[in-house]
Design a protein around this motif. Structure first.
Motif, mmCIF file in Angstrom:
data_model
loop_
_atom_site.group_PDB
_atom_site.id
_atom_site.type_symbol
_atom_site.label_atom_id
_atom_site.label_comp_id
_atom_site.label_asym_id
_atom_site.label_seq_id
_atom_site.Cartn_x
_atom_site.Cartn_y
_atom_site.Cartn_z
ATOM 1 N N PRO A 27 0.828 -1.206 0.000
ATOM 2 C CA PRO A 27 0.000 0.000 0.000
ATOM 3 C C PRO A 27 0.866 1.261 0.000
ATOM 4 C CG PRO A 27 -0.058 -1.083 2.147
ATOM 5 C CD PRO A 27 0.673 -1.996 1.225
ATOM 6 N N ALA A 28 0.359 2.311 -0.618
ATOM 7 C CA ALA A 28 1.118 3.564 -0.708
ATOM 8 C C ALA A 28 1.144 4.246 0.658
ATOM 9 C CB ALA A 28 0.479 4.484 -1.735
ATOM 10 N N ALA A 68 0.826 7.314 3.292
ATOM 11 C CA ALA A 68 -0.213 8.341 3.317
ATOM 12 C C ALA A 68 0.350 9.736 3.085
ATOM 13 C CB ALA A 68 -0.935 8.302 4.656
ATOM 14 N N GLY A 69 1.635 9.912 3.229
ATOM 15 C CA GLY A 69 2.225 11.239 3.052
ATOM 16 C C GLY A 69 3.705 11.101 2.803
ATOM 17 N N LEU A 106 -3.553 3.657 8.837
ATOM 18 C CA LEU A 106 -3.419 4.978 8.220
ATOM 19 C C LEU A 106 -2.268 5.036 7.217
ATOM 20 C CD1 LEU A 106 -3.808 7.128 11.481
ATOM 21 C CD2 LEU A 106 -5.439 7.093 9.567
ATOM 22 N N GLN A 107 -1.441 3.985 7.160
ATOM 23 C CA GLN A 107 -0.173 3.996 6.409
ATOM 24 C C GLN A 107 0.654 5.209 6.826
ATOM 25 O OE1 GLN A 107 0.794 1.382 5.033
ATOM 26 N NE2 GLN A 107 -1.139 0.319 4.829
ATOM 27 N N ALA A 108 0.627 5.497 8.122
ATOM 28 C CA ALA A 108 1.333 6.658 8.657
ATOM 29 C C ALA A 108 2.709 6.263 9.176
ATOM 30 C CB ALA A 108 0.525 7.265 9.804
ATOM 31 N N PRO A 109 3.716 7.106 9.004
ATOM 32 C CA PRO A 109 5.018 6.806 9.596
ATOM 33 C C PRO A 109 4.953 6.881 11.113
ATOM 34 C CG PRO A 109 5.022 9.013 8.661
ATOM 35 C CD PRO A 109 3.710 8.391 8.292
ATOM 36 N N VAL A 127 6.831 15.867 8.221
ATOM 37 C CA VAL A 127 5.906 14.848 7.748
ATOM 38 C C VAL A 127 4.648 15.502 7.197
ATOM 39 C CG1 VAL A 127 4.531 12.846 8.434
ATOM 40 C CG2 VAL A 127 6.753 13.220 9.483
ATOM 41 N N THR A 128 4.295 15.172 5.965
ATOM 42 C CA THR A 128 2.983 15.564 5.449
ATOM 43 C C THR A 128 2.108 14.322 5.557
ATOM 44 O OG1 THR A 128 3.430 14.870 3.199
ATOM 45 C CG2 THR A 128 4.061 17.122 3.784
ATOM 46 N N GLY A 129 0.843 14.507 5.868
ATOM 47 C CA GLY A 129 -0.006 13.337 6.073
ATOM 48 C C GLY A 129 0.033 12.957 7.535
ATOM 49 N N PRO A 130 -0.757 11.954 7.925
ATOM 50 C CA PRO A 130 -0.851 11.593 9.340
ATOM 51 C C PRO A 130 0.463 11.034 9.880
ATOM 52 C CG PRO A 130 -1.976 9.970 7.991
ATOM 53 C CD PRO A 130 -1.571 11.084 7.067
#
Ligand SMILES: Cc1cc2nc3c(=O)[nH]c(=O)nc-3n(C[C@H](O)[C@H](O)[C@H](O)COP(=O)(O)OP(=O)(O)OC[C@H]3O[C@@H](n4cnc5c(N)ncnc54)[C@H](O)[C@@H]3O)c2cc1C
Ligand SMILES: Nc1ncnc2c1ncn2[C@@H]1O[C@H](COP(=O)(O)O)[C@@H](O)[C@H]1O
Lengths: 258, 302
Positions: A212-213, A215-216, B100-103, B135-138
């Protein structure tokens, strides 16, 4: 039972050099099987031997993790085979990205009952890869695991909690992070290293995996050296313990530390 | 730019530092609580805007709620998700970061929001360097918990029905060690693998008594040798302490240990090996045998 051991091929930051601007130079730090991951390999081997299962070593990283030396070092740890995702675009990848690739590889392997990881990696060491990996798979994760017995679908897992230990019964697939003292890992001997060269290794193409890609974006916009207190470094001659103790106590009192 | 934050709690309401961090970003502060109702009630009175709770867990451990917590928090599209750096909390944070695929960032010393996104300062690679990360995004962050504050207002607890994953606690065994809070101790005596037997801890306890200090250790003494409780080891994965005085005795002073005592005002090192790395980070260095030096020091302090 099909058991995957997620192991990291990484360097100890103790051996890295840090420049004045906080840039980390790893060139003199030799990578190896990450400090606590042999415990995961040992737990997996014992469980597989007790249940007639298979142990698959899995690692994700740059091309370095797929070098002959790295392959052999890993396969001498008691794995039946290894699956490796090596791609230089993973240089500096964060825990979420690494976990996403690991999860894709676990799905590729298929029918995995259990993933065992180490407590923390020697370089990053934030104990998050196992938990994000479990999240990517929709499985639970349990950390600080001391022992694993039972069968797929009916595992008995003992783990340390701040107040003592708990025994858990787990009915589905799970990611278990081994505590550092869950087992004393055997040291691979010459026989293991020779046998390692003959074990199957599957190298997966990162681009072919279903990942999956993010999110940011995550960008390192600055580095620095930690702002450490300057230490006195005062030597106290310890050849006469009583005199040394008196001198130390006087020095500590003088400095207001006692 | 203000950022809406979710805090995840896996049974321990000690999240004061997380609430302060979330508040500093100007957006709403919501909390997802797994654990007994009393935990949700404590959090609801801690100065937050919203609390969701997933019902009485009974014999189901927090980890079994990983997917329901991840779903609930992700549905609210937070800009930032926080959890305290504790084993079960990390599991729920990891599940949410995955959804969220968040770092995920750990060892964070500060976080701010600017037009471009969130900017965090964190210590990396066991503390050898620091990075500023934009970081951009969550973003998901692990922070030290901090005690829970009591606010003047209480928000209602919203109950969300949940089907946990298949894990049950079938047995609990209490630890034989009493729990300590090393963070509160002004003086700490740390012991490492230079100690030969568990019985020899008596020497260390005597020194700690004389110095009015708490006893601590390196990781292998608590994990592996099991001579002291796990809450007594200091370092990157253990306690981070800032006492006035720290004695590192029979401890080599590897990076992963020293990171936990970098904030100590004064460090004394006792080690037989003149090349032990601990001496590079000590104020007073005694090259010698702890079995001779510790009793002498205990006597000198009396
Ligand atoms: C990811 C990761 C996380 C880690 N986290 C932590 C952590 O949080 N905390 C931690 O402590 N470690 C941690 N470690 C382990 C760390 O790297 C070291 O292995 C550990 O701190 C060493 O413990 P030690 O100094 O007691 O033992 P050793 O390194 O074995 O040192 C023992 C010392 O005692 C000295 N000695 C021996 N006999 C005597 C004597 N008679 N008198 C005086 N001195 C004597 C020796 O010269 C030696 O220097 C971590 C490692 C990794 C990879
Ligand atoms: N790149 C990787 N490949 C395989 N396993 C990994 C990787 N990174 C972390 N792990 C596993 O996750 C554990 C915890 O790592 P960390 O979250 O980095 O502290 C390690 O002990 C490994 O078992």
């Amino acid at each position: 039972m099909k058991i995957v051991v997620a192991y990291k091929w990484a360097s100890n930051p103790q051996d890295a050099t840090v420049g004045a601007q906080g840039t980390v130079d790893w060139s003199r730090a030799k990578p190896g099987f990450s400090e606590y991951d042999p415990v995961a390999a040992e737990l997996a081997r014992r469980l597989a031997d007790a249940t007639g299962g298979e142990v698959i070593g899995l690692t994700v990283g740059t091309k370095r993790v797929d070098a002959t030396l790295a392959r052999k070092a890993a396969l001498s740890r008691g794995f039946d085979r290894a699956v490796i995702v090596a791609d230089d675009s993973l240089e500096g990848a964060g825990s979420t990205q690494l976990a996403a690739v690991l999860a894709a590889a676990v799905r590729h392997i298929g029918d995995v009952d259990l993933v065992i990881t180490g407590d923390s990696s020697v370089d990053v060491g934030s104990k998050m890869v196992p938990t994000v990996l479990a999240g990517q798979l929709g499985w639970p994760a349990v950390a600080e695991v001391i022992s694993i017995t039972g069968q797929a679908g009916a595992l008995r897992v003992e783990r340390a909690v701040p107040t003592g230990t708990q025994v858990l019964e787990i009915t589905g697939p799970v990611v278990l992070a081994a505590s550092t003292d869950a087992a004393v890992a055997r040291v691979p001997g010459m026989k293991d290293i020779l046998a390692a060269g003959k074990k199957p290794v599957e190298s997966l193409d990162l681009a072919a995996l279903d990942i999956p890609a993010a999110a940011g974006t995550t960008t390192v916009t600055g580095t620095s050296r930690p702002d450490l207190l300057t230490r006195k470094g005062q030597m106290i001659d310890a050849s006469d313990p009583a005199a040394a103790a008196a001198e130390l106590v006087a020095a500590l009192r003088g400095a207001g530390a006692l | 730019m203000s950022v809406n934050t979710w805090i995840i709690v896996a049974g321990d309401p000690a999240i004061g530092n997380l609430i302060d961090t979330a508040r500093s970003l100007g957006g709403s502060v919501s909390v997802a609580v797994v654990g007994p109702r009393a935990v949700a009630d404590t959090v609801a009175a801690a100065g937050v805007d919203k609390v969701v709770w997933f019902g009485e867990p009974g014999a189901v451990p927090a980890e079994a709620y990983a997917t329901v917590v991840a779903d609930a928090v992700a549905a609210a599209t937070p800009g930032l998700v926080l959890a305290a750096n504790r084993a079960s909390d990390r599991v729920l944070l990891g599940a949410t970061a995955a959804r969220l695929q968040a770092p995920v960032l750990a060892a964070v010393s500060s976080i701010t929001a600017d037009g471009a996104g969130l900017v965090a300062n964190c210590s990396v690679f066991g503390g050898i360097a620091e990075e500023t990360v934009t970081v951009t995004g969550p973003l998901a962050l692990l922070l030290e918990g901090g005690p829970v504050p009591a606010a003047s207002t209480t928000v209602p607890v919203e109950e969300l029905p949940a089907t946990p994953l298949g894990i049950t606690v079938v047995e609990t065994k209490p630890s034989s060690f009493e729990q300590v809070d090393l963070g509160a101790a002004p003086r700490v005596v740390g012991i490492g693998r230079g100690l030969k037997t568990q019985e020899d801890l008596a020497l260390i306890n005597a020194l700690a008594d004389a110095a009015k200090a708490e006893v601590a250790c390196s990781r292998p003494v608590a994990e592996g040798l099991d001579w002291l409780g796990k809450d007594r080891y200091i370092g990157v994965s253990g306690a981070h302490i800032t006492p006035d005085l720290y004695f590192a005795i029979g401890i080599s002073g590897q990076l992963q240990h020293m990171v936990g005592v970098r904030g100590a005002k004064t460090i004394v090192a006792i080690n037989t090996d003149p090349n032990a790395p601990v001496f590079k980070e000590a104020d007073y260095c005694l090259v010698g045998d702890l079995y001779a030096l510790v009793p002498a020091l205990t006597a000198a302090l009396k």
